[in-house]
Design a protein around this motif. Sequence first.
Motif, PDB file in Angstrom:
ATOM      1  N   ARG B  23       1.083  -1.143  -0.193  1.00 50.11           N
ATOM      2  CA  ARG B  23      -0.185   0.345  -0.095  1.00 50.11           C
ATOM      3  C   ARG B  23       0.558   1.012   0.093  1.00 50.11           C
ATOM      4  NH1 ARG B  23      -4.623   0.449  -1.889  1.00 50.11           N
ATOM      5  NH2 ARG B  23      -5.073  -1.166  -0.558  1.00 50.11           N
ATOM      6  N   VAL B 103     -13.136  -1.043  -8.641  1.00 51.21           N
ATOM      7  CA  VAL B 103     -12.534  -1.443  -8.448  1.00 51.21           C
ATOM      8  C   VAL B 103     -10.985  -0.807  -8.125  1.00 51.21           C
ATOM      9  CG1 VAL B 103     -11.514  -3.982  -7.127  1.00 51.21           C
ATOM     10  CG2 VAL B 103     -14.079  -3.603  -8.015  1.00 51.21           C
ATOM     11  N   VAL B 106     -10.733   2.727  -7.421  1.00 54.58           N
ATOM     12  CA  VAL B 106     -10.884   2.297  -5.979  1.00 54.58           C
ATOM     13  C   VAL B 106      -8.977   2.187  -5.309  1.00 54.58           C
ATOM     14  CG1 VAL B 106     -11.043   1.526  -3.859  1.00 54.58           C
ATOM     15  CG2 VAL B 106     -12.797   1.716  -5.182  1.00 54.58           C
ATOM     16  N   HIS B 107      -8.892   1.856  -5.728  1.00 56.58           N
ATOM     17  CA  HIS B 107      -7.132   1.747  -5.869  1.00 56.58           C
ATOM     18  C   HIS B 107      -6.546   2.595  -5.786  1.00 56.58           C
ATOM     19  CE1 HIS B 107      -3.270  -1.041  -5.554  1.00 56.58           C
ATOM     20  NE2 HIS B 107      -2.608  -0.865  -6.081  1.00 56.58           N
ATOM     21  N   ILE B 110      -7.158   5.182  -3.768  1.00 58.30           N
ATOM     22  CA  ILE B 110      -7.065   5.682  -1.770  1.00 58.30           C
ATOM     23  C   ILE B 110      -4.585   5.916  -2.079  1.00 58.30           C
ATOM     24  CG2 ILE B 110      -6.019   4.149  -0.420  1.00 58.30           C
ATOM     25  CD1 ILE B 110      -8.398   2.049  -0.832  1.00 58.30           C
ATOM     26  N   ILE B 121      -6.369   3.175   6.434  1.00 56.66           N
ATOM     27  CA  ILE B 121      -7.686   2.765   5.392  1.00 56.66           C
ATOM     28  C   ILE B 121      -7.358   1.619   5.404  1.00 56.66           C
ATOM     29  CG2 ILE B 121      -7.992   2.329   3.079  1.00 56.66           C
ATOM     30  CD1 ILE B 121      -9.575   4.208   3.943  1.00 56.66           C
ATOM     31  N   ASP B 125      -9.864  -0.836   6.945  1.00 55.34           N
ATOM     32  CA  ASP B 125     -10.570  -1.453   6.040  1.00 55.34           C
ATOM     33  C   ASP B 125     -10.571  -2.518   5.465  1.00 55.34           C
ATOM     34  OD1 ASP B 125     -12.932   0.147   6.438  1.00 55.34           O
ATOM     35  OD2 ASP B 125     -12.218   1.486   5.490  1.00 55.34           O
ATOM     36  N   LEU B 149      -9.503   8.735   9.091  1.00 58.42           N
ATOM     37  CA  LEU B 149     -10.644   7.583   8.725  1.00 58.42           C
ATOM     38  C   LEU B 149     -11.529   8.484   8.093  1.00 58.42           C
ATOM     39  CD1 LEU B 149     -10.733   4.842   7.633  1.00 58.42           C
ATOM     40  CD2 LEU B 149     -12.101   4.431  10.124  1.00 58.42           C
ATOM     41  N   ARG B 153     -12.337   8.097   3.744  1.00 59.09           N
ATOM     42  CA  ARG B 153     -13.292   7.612   3.770  1.00 59.09           C
ATOM     43  C   ARG B 153     -13.843   8.631   2.669  1.00 59.09           C
ATOM     44  NH1 ARG B 153     -15.344   4.044   8.815  1.00 59.09           N
ATOM     45  NH2 ARG B 153     -13.842   2.497   8.036  1.00 59.09           N
ATOM     46  N   LYS B 154     -15.262   9.715   2.759  1.00 63.51           N
ATOM     47  CA  LYS B 154     -15.157  10.422   2.523  1.00 63.51           C
ATOM     48  C   LYS B 154     -14.572  11.430   1.043  1.00 63.51           C
ATOM     49  CE  LYS B 154     -18.503  13.071   6.310  1.00 63.51           C
ATOM     50  NZ  LYS B 154     -18.226  13.462   6.696  1.00 63.51           N
ATOM     51  N   ILE B 156     -12.761   9.241  -1.491  1.00 62.80           N
ATOM     52  CA  ILE B 156     -12.832   8.288  -1.848  1.00 62.80           C
ATOM     53  C   ILE B 156     -14.022   8.480  -2.498  1.00 62.80           C
ATOM     54  CG2 ILE B 156     -12.838   5.146  -1.941  1.00 62.80           C
ATOM     55  CD1 ILE B 156     -10.732   5.617   0.448  1.00 62.80           C
ATOM     56  N   ARG B 157     -15.551   8.203  -1.547  1.00 65.90           N
ATOM     57  CA  ARG B 157     -16.388   8.216  -2.053  1.00 65.90           C
ATOM     58  C   ARG B 157     -17.383   9.581  -2.942  1.00 65.90           C
ATOM     59  NH1 ARG B 157     -20.925  10.243   1.107  1.00 65.90           N
ATOM     60  NH2 ARG B 157     -19.769  12.103   0.320  1.00 65.90           N
ATOM     61  N   LEU B 160     -14.973   9.299  -6.874  1.00 65.40           N
ATOM     62  CA  LEU B 160     -16.244   7.520  -6.575  1.00 65.40           C
ATOM     63  C   LEU B 160     -16.810   8.497  -7.669  1.00 65.40           C
ATOM     64  CD1 LEU B 160     -15.301   3.982  -4.668  1.00 65.40           C
ATOM     65  CD2 LEU B 160     -14.782   5.339  -7.535  1.00 65.40           C
TER      66      LEU B 160
END
Lengths: 145, 169
Positions: B23, B103, B106-107, B110, B121, B125, B149, B153-154, B156-157, B160
């Motif tokens: 990561r 997917v 997402v990678h 991050i 994360i 997660d 965190l 998360r926010k 990333i969302r 996306l």
Amino acid sequence: MELANIEKLIEKYENAETSLQEEQELKDYFQQKDIPNHLFEYKALFNYFDESSTERYTKTIPLKTRKTNWKWISAAAAVLLLFGVYSLKFSDSISKKERQEAEFALLETKKAFQLISQKLNKGEHVAFAGLQEFNKAQNKIFKTK
Amino acid sequence: MNQTEFLNTVLPLKDKVFRLAKRLLVSIDEAEDATQELFLKLWKNKNKLIEYRNVEAFAMTMTKNYCLDQLKAKRSNNLKLVHSNYKDPAISLERSIELKDCVSRVHRLIEVLPEKQKIIIQLRDIENFEFEEIGKILDLQPTAVRVSLSRARKTIREQLIKQQNYGIS
């Protein structure tokens, strides 16, 4: 699980207020096929997390190397020690012989030096006698004293 | 700690160590090297490991520190390659492909997060650590971990959704 429930959980999730158990519920929920359109991006997210957690380290980690190393090192040390002791003993017997030879050589040399000094002394006497004769003759000629 | 204890308690952590290293270091090769290096370190210090109550958290802390050091060294030596600005080809209408695309997206999302958020994360997660444990590993208060965190998360969302709507990254 009910959709309303999931939406509530998602909100908690975004605020990082869910427990590990609740997060697992979310992950499980998004494993199924039929997800409402507005939650589609979460499916990607949770699927990604699931997928990532199955990744494995496939190479072997060499940990035993040190142990075998010790074996080799000790074997080498033993051989070295044996050789050392052996060569020490061997060199000792040589030096005994050599010492005798050296002592003999010293004696011979001393003898030779003695001989030289004797001859030198004899020569000195002769030379001194000659010098005295010379002095006598000188005194006769110049009569200084 | 003897060899069998080490094999039973520490060695199973290798996957987690590898995943966290990957990561942070991105490249698989580097992550593998890091994992090997870290396990040699752990192996050498196996006698001291008993003193740590939570070997898992200790291993994670070591991994984090090691990788951040590696990154620091690399950054001072190399030019940075930015992976985040790749343009995606047109998104397929097929949902399954779209999902796969998502997917991997997402990678990448991050990947561009700050390192601290990346670690959090990863630990929460993917590795399912408790907040207290993450706090210990990162030397942070559990509440600070929560805040980071939540932020991650926010982000990333939001990203996306943005990509979903515009179809470009």
